[in-house]
Motif scaffolding. Structure first.
Motif, PDB file in Angstrom:
ATOM      1  N   TYR A  47      62.117  21.465  11.150  1.00 59.28           N
ATOM      2  CA  TYR A  47      63.151  20.418  11.247  1.00 59.28           C
ATOM      3  C   TYR A  47      63.061  19.547  10.009  1.00 59.28           C
ATOM      4  N   SER A  78      53.713  23.075  16.574  1.00 59.13           N
ATOM      5  CA  SER A  78      54.460  22.350  17.606  1.00 59.13           C
ATOM      6  C   SER A  78      55.080  21.057  17.082  1.00 59.13           C
ATOM      7  N   LYS A 133      60.142  11.117  26.614  1.00 58.57           N
ATOM      8  CA  LYS A 133      60.859  11.947  25.644  1.00 58.57           C
ATOM      9  C   LYS A 133      61.685  11.009  24.801  1.00 58.57           C
ATOM     10  N   ASP A 147      55.123  18.086  22.005  1.00 57.32           N
ATOM     11  CA  ASP A 147      56.190  18.949  21.520  1.00 57.32           C
ATOM     12  C   ASP A 147      57.216  18.142  20.733  1.00 57.32           C
ATOM     13  N   VAL A 155      65.482  14.662  16.616  1.00 56.60           N
ATOM     14  CA  VAL A 155      64.527  15.488  17.360  1.00 56.60           C
ATOM     15  C   VAL A 155      63.916  14.621  18.453  1.00 56.60           C
ATOM     16  N   TYR A 198      61.226  18.818  19.519  1.00 52.88           N
ATOM     17  CA  TYR A 198      62.328  19.786  19.586  1.00 52.88           C
ATOM     18  C   TYR A 198      63.647  19.069  19.317  1.00 52.88           C
ATOM     19  N   GLY A 204      56.756  20.888  14.325  1.00 50.42           N
ATOM     20  CA  GLY A 204      58.036  21.243  13.696  1.00 50.42           C
ATOM     21  C   GLY A 204      58.128  20.941  12.219  1.00 50.42           C
ATOM     22  N   GLU A 212      67.258  17.474  19.609  1.00 52.35           N
ATOM     23  CA  GLU A 212      68.009  16.862  20.706  1.00 52.35           C
ATOM     24  C   GLU A 212      69.252  17.708  20.966  1.00 52.35           C
TER      25      GLU A 212
END
Ligand SMILES: Cc1cc2nc3c(=O)[nH]c(=O)nc-3n(C[C@H](O)[C@H](O)[C@H](O)COP(=O)(O)OP(=O)(O)OC[C@H]3O[C@@H](n4cnc5c(N)ncnc54)[C@H](O)[C@@H]3O)c2cc1C
Ligand code: SF4
Ligand code: SF4
Ligand code: SF4
Ligand code: SF4
Lengths: 326, 660
Positions: free
Chosen positions: B360, B354, B494, B469, B480, B471, B356, B473
């Motif tokens: 990434y 999770s 976030k 998490d 991210v 993820y 990344g 953008e």
């Protein structure tokens, strides 16, 4: 011949093999007969219990008692001979350790009677009669010996001076023991009259026993044709040699059969079965339980294997039963 | 019954109150009175603290005044005070092994609440001891000479410090390091928390000193293959991996690297965590010790085709240091003690997808950032993203692979602090906004809380919450988003960032279990090596003469590592400097006349103490640790064990059951 030392023979719970063993001394028996005065030997000579009772206490040099103690009568005779003898010798595995009859200690009287007098296929006993200690018969009272719940070795009943092991003792062992006893230079009381070392020591197959022995599956003698030159244990046959006194002359090994342990443990071991179990456990070099179970599948009757002769005298003594009847 | 009791022993029984530890749950007076009535007991007393000087004095005086020949103390556990009371017994003039200890604290007062039953149990336990001691025999402790040399395994800061301490005390030291250079993790850092002093400035001089110390034999690219022997006399076999360079001939000029047929490196540089490439002939880092290059067999053309121009060999010329024919070699040395300092590995964040990492490109591990902020690192200290941009926002995620039942339950102890350090350094170098996502800030220890306050004052942001998490953008920004529930604000945050730094935790080395086996030591939770006692023997192991230093025993920072390395060196020194060790006599022995030579016992000994001599088993008393395995297994009862003779054990059982 009043000067010859007096000896007595008696049998308790046994198969008769020990009596045979005495006869098996063959010509040597004549030496024995010449050297001693046999004052009691129910199997061979017509003496009565009352003859023994009439003797002075301690007047018999040595009484050789074979068989385990299962009944009140056997106990009574053991105590009588003890009183009359200077030396009481437990003769053979049953007197020494309880022997095969002591395997009945996995059950009690009730269960044994039930099997022997009721349930076996060959039993015909429509009234369901069981042995009685006392019963009326033709207007008289008949008394029969009592049957104990537990089989005992001789030394669990009275003090024993020496032991001649074996199922049955071999002629050499008997002759040697008699010689020792007549020789006058007596070993310390409690001695088992064989070498105090395990059978492997001079086993002709010892060299072939690997140092790292891992047994993957135990096998019973009928399952393999054992190689005659190789250690039987190494072939997966449960040879009791490592845990059994030597002195037998490797009779079983020479017959290509594993030692079953009839000479009992060495003097340093109190429980032959437990000791050998712990040794055997170390030979199962597996981590997972299934593999261990597989290896042990070859021992379907552990008590009858590890305690074949020693159950009565072992730390286990019998399957738990309350109360242990006296 | 032992001969010198003349049939009847004269036993002294001492029941300890241990303050209220025992006396509050066991009626000690009643116990002593009961013992006084048992056969063979000459004196029976209670005392507040038997282990105190007056308590020990009591034993000594009673032995002399009452001709005691057996002593029983019912108190705490033998592992705590058996040695104390054996000494007191010896001080009274009788053999210390006539003493026996009964635990009525750990085995009784601490685990029961009912005074009546606890008192009855104490009586049973003491009765067992009274039955047993009459069979005790006088025993002697054997003395074995100790080899004064010490081996240190692992050349991180722990191993370096331990080796130098020992070498400075005049001891011969073998330092075994499996990488081409010593230095460990510390060599990769730029600055160190909490003082922010430069890692290289404090480490390099120590590394150089190791390389030059006349008492230290430094073996890099080496590993311990086998350890034989016992405390004071270990035979250690060391495996040397080929370097393809003759160490003594190489002067470290690095001309070979320059002229290598590879114009640019093509192999990920291990020291820089693959952030740049190196050539097949390389030196791990400029300050490496030894200053000797190494050839990577997998990358070198000569090894792959056998047809390289070997420009390196040409340029090395008369120095003649390159040797493509080297193979693995072995050395066996004798040492008295071993310090294991094999360090740690960092958690692999791929195990928690999770975050990344590996997906990434701008998600980094802390170790990678250590190299990026380092002036001698792959970017010469410029903190840049993989695409060359300088990050404007950076998120640091704490506790990656720590304090998490799915990965590692333990706290890695240093991640909070190195996260603060990296926050400070990255901010200093880039001016970026830095967000620390933490569960708790753990800042115990000298100067740590102050360091935290300082970094907080510098404007680093702290968000209390576990990142759930990571993820990308929306809109292809290359950034991210870190999503976490801020537990202080009670809402989900976030935060889009250019760079993510994962504060990966410290784990036991991948080969810890193998190493554990080689040195016959144990692993605790998480695979870190187990110390003998967490408080009282923190650098010892259960194997005498083997000590622990640094992170191989558990996560810790450099100050604690160095302190522990000093302690391990001192313990090793105390052992080898004394010149001899005394062996506990609780060993097993074969009664040769009774042994049938059946061989059952021989493979069973975990310490390979048993061999076959003239057809009979023989136990080397120096190797035997008294585990009892062979004693139990010998099918003919020919192996006995001092202090655990059959009579002693059977009598103890009979004694404890006598009232049952
Ligand atoms: C990202 C990060 C930042 C940190 N920053 C700081 C800081 O700023 N300040 C601070 O105080 N602490 C910091 N620490 C903690 C610090 O790294 C440790 O305290 C320290 O490195 C422990 O040293 P060590 O010698 O025990 O282990 P290591 O540094 O791991 O050294 C172990 C050595 O043993 C060698 N080795 C391993 N196995 C074998 C084997 N089988 N045979 C031979 N050799 C072997 C290895 O190659 C290595 O050289 C940080 C940790 C991390 C992960
Ligand atoms: S185990 Fe049996 S066959 Fe093997 S050496 Fe011993 S006595 Fe002989
Ligand atoms: S191998 Fe030769 S050329 Fe290369 S660094 Fe060493 S001495 Fe210099
Ligand atoms: S007691 Fe344990 S350590 Fe000692 S010889 Fe026997 S098996 Fe080996
Ligand atoms: S197990 Fe016992 S009898 Fe067999 S070799 Fe070992 S010491 Fe001797």
């Amino acid at each position: 011949m009043p000067d010859k030392p007096k000896v007595a023979f008696y049998w308790c719970a046994s198969c008769g093999g020990c009596e045979e063993a005495v006869v098996d001394l063959a010509e040597k028996i004549l030496d024995v007969v010449a050297a001693v005065d046999i004052v009691f030997w129910p199997v061979a000579l017509d003496f009565k219990k009352s003859d023994v009772e009439a003797m002075e206490d301690g007047s018999i040099l040595a009484s050789f008692v074979n068989g385990a103690i299962r009944t009140t009568e056997q106990e009574e005779m053991a105590l009588l001979l003890r009183r009359k003898s200077k030396v009481l010798v437990a003769f053979g595995s049953c007197a020494h350790l309880g022997g095969i009859p002591a395997l009945a200690n996995l059950w009690d009287r009730e269960a044994i009677f039930d099997t022997a007098y009721r349930t076996t296929a060959s039993t015909v006993n429509p009234e369901g009669t069981l042995p009685q200690v006392s019963l009326a018969h033709n207007g008289d009272r008949v008394h029969l010996p009592g049957f104990y719940n537990t089989v005992r070795a001789l030394d669990q009943v009275t003090e024993v001076d020496y032991y001649i092991p074996g199922c049955a003792p071999t002629p050499n062992i008997i002759a040697g023991a008699v010689e020792t006893l007549l020789g006058g230079d007596l070993p310390p009381a409690g001695t088992v009259l064989t070498p105090d070392i395990a059978l492997c020591e001079d086993c002709p197959r010892l060299d072939t026993k690997p140092q790292e022995l891992t047994i993957e599956r135990f096998r019973r003698p009928h399952e393999v044709i054992a190689d005659e030159g190789t250690c039987l244990l190494a072939q997966g046959l449960l040879c009791m040699g490592p845990a059994t006194r030597s002195g037998c002359g490797h009779l079983c090994i020479n017959g290509n059969m594993p030692c079953t342990g009839c000479f009992g443990p060495t003097s340093k071991v109190r429980d032959q079965g437990a000791k050998y179990l712990s040794a055997i456990a170390s030979m199962l070099g597996f981590e997972d339980e299934a593999a261990i179970d597989r290896a042990l599948d070859g021992i379907p009757d552990p008590v009858g294997t590890f305690y074949r002769y020693g159950l009565a005298g072992s730390l286990l003594r019998r399957r738990k039963m309350t109360p242990v009847d006296a | 019954m032992s001969a010198d009791t003349n049939g009847q022993p004269r036993i002294g029984v001492y029941v300890c109150h241990c303050g209220t530890n025992i006396a509050a749950t066991v009626d000690v007076e009643a116990v002593a009175e009961y013992a006084a009535g048992l056969p063979g007991v000459t004196v029976s007393k209670t005392y507040k603290y038997m282990c105190s000087d007056p308590g020990q004095e009591l034993i000594k005086e009673d032995i002399l005044a009452n001709q005691l020949d057996r002593v029983i103390v019912a108190a705490c556990s033998p592992s705590l005070h058996e040695a104390t009371f054996r000494r007191a017994t010896a001080a009274g003039g009788i053999n210390p092994y006539y003493f026996h200890m009964v635990s009525i604290r750990e085995l009784d007062s601490w685990v029961h609440t009912d005074i009546v039953e606890a008192t009855a149990k104490a009586k049973d336990l003491i009765r067992a001891a009274i039955h047993r001691v009459r069979f005790h025999k006088p025993l002697e402790r054997a003395r074995v000479n100790v080899n004064p040399a010490v081996m240190v395994v692992g050349g991180g800061i722990a191993g370096i410090h331990a080796a130098l301490t020992l070498a400075n005390a005049g001891k011969k030291v073998y330092l075994v390091e499996r990488e081409p250079s010593i230095g460990g993790h510390m060599a990769q850092f730029d600055k160190t928390f909490p003082t922010l002093d430069c890692a290289a400035c404090i480490l390099t001089p120590k590394m150089t000193e190791v390389g030059q110390h006349p008492n230290i034999t430094l073996w890099t690219m080496a590993e311990v293959d086998k350890v034989d022997g016992y405390v004071g006399n270990y035979q250690v076999t060391v495996r040397h991996k080929p370097r393809f360079i003759i160490e003594e001939a190489c002067v470290g000029c690095m001309e070979c690297i320059e002229v290598c047929v590879f114009r640019r490196g093509k192999t990920p540089d291990e020291f820089n965590l693959g952030l740049n490439m190196r050539k097949p002939v390389y030196i791990p880092f400029p300050q490496a010790v030894p200053q000797v290059v190494v050839i990577d067999q997998d990358a070198c053309i000569e090894f792959r085709t056998g047809r390289c121009k070997k420009t390196c060999v040409e340029v090395c010329a008369e120095r003649n240091a390159i040797d493509f024919t080297q193979t693995e070699t072995f050395d066996t040395v004798e040492v008295g003690a071993i310090v294991v300092a094999t360090g740690f590995k960092t958690f692999d964040p791929r195990r928690t997808p999770s975050y990344g990492y590996g997906v990434y490109p701008n998600v980094y591990t802390a170790m990678e950032i250590e190299r990026l902020v380092n002036a001698s690192g792959p970017t010469e200290g410029h903190v840049t993203l993989r695409d060359g941009r300088t990050p404007e926002t950076v998120g640091i995620v704490h506790c990656v692979g720590s304090r998490d039942v799915n990965t590692n339950e333990h706290c890695s102890r240093v991640c909070c602090m190195y996260s603060l350090k990296l926050a400070h350094l990255v901010k200093e170098k880039t001016g970026a906004e830095i967000y620390n996502f933490y569960i708790d800030i753990r800042a115990p220890g000298k100067g740590m809380e102050e360091f935290y306050n300082r970094v907080a004052e510098e404007g680093v942001h702290f968000i209390r919450g576990k990142v759930a998490d990571v993820y990308p953008e929306a809109g292809n920004t290359g950034r991210v988003v870190l999503q976490a529930e801020d537990t202080l604000l009670g809402r989900v945050r976030k935060i889009p960032v250019d760079m993510v730094v994962l504060a990966t935790g410290l784990e036991a080395q991948a080969d810890a279990d193998e190493v554990r086996r080689t040195f016959n030591i144990t692993c605790g939770g998480g695979g870190f090596f187990m110390e003998r006692h967490p408080k009282l023997a923190p650098v010892s192991t259960f194997t005498d003469g083997i000590f622990l230093a640094g992170c191989c025993q558990g996560p810790k920072d450099i100050p604690d590592t160095v302190a522990q390395a000093g302690a391990a060196a001192a313990e090793a020194l105390a052992l080898v400097d004394k010149g001899f060790v005394e062996m506990e006599p609780n060993t097993a022995y074969v009664v040769t006349e009774e042994c049938s030579g059946c061989k059952t016992c021989i493979p069973l000994c975990p310490y390979t103490a048993i061999s076959r001599v003239d057809g009979k088993a023989y136990i080397n008393p120096v190797l035997c640790k008294g585990c009892g395995t062979c004693v139990a297994a010998c099918p003919s009862g020919s192996i006995r064990q001092n202090l655990f003779e059959d009579e002693e054990i059977y009598e103890e059982i009979l004694g404890v059951l006598a009232n049952a």
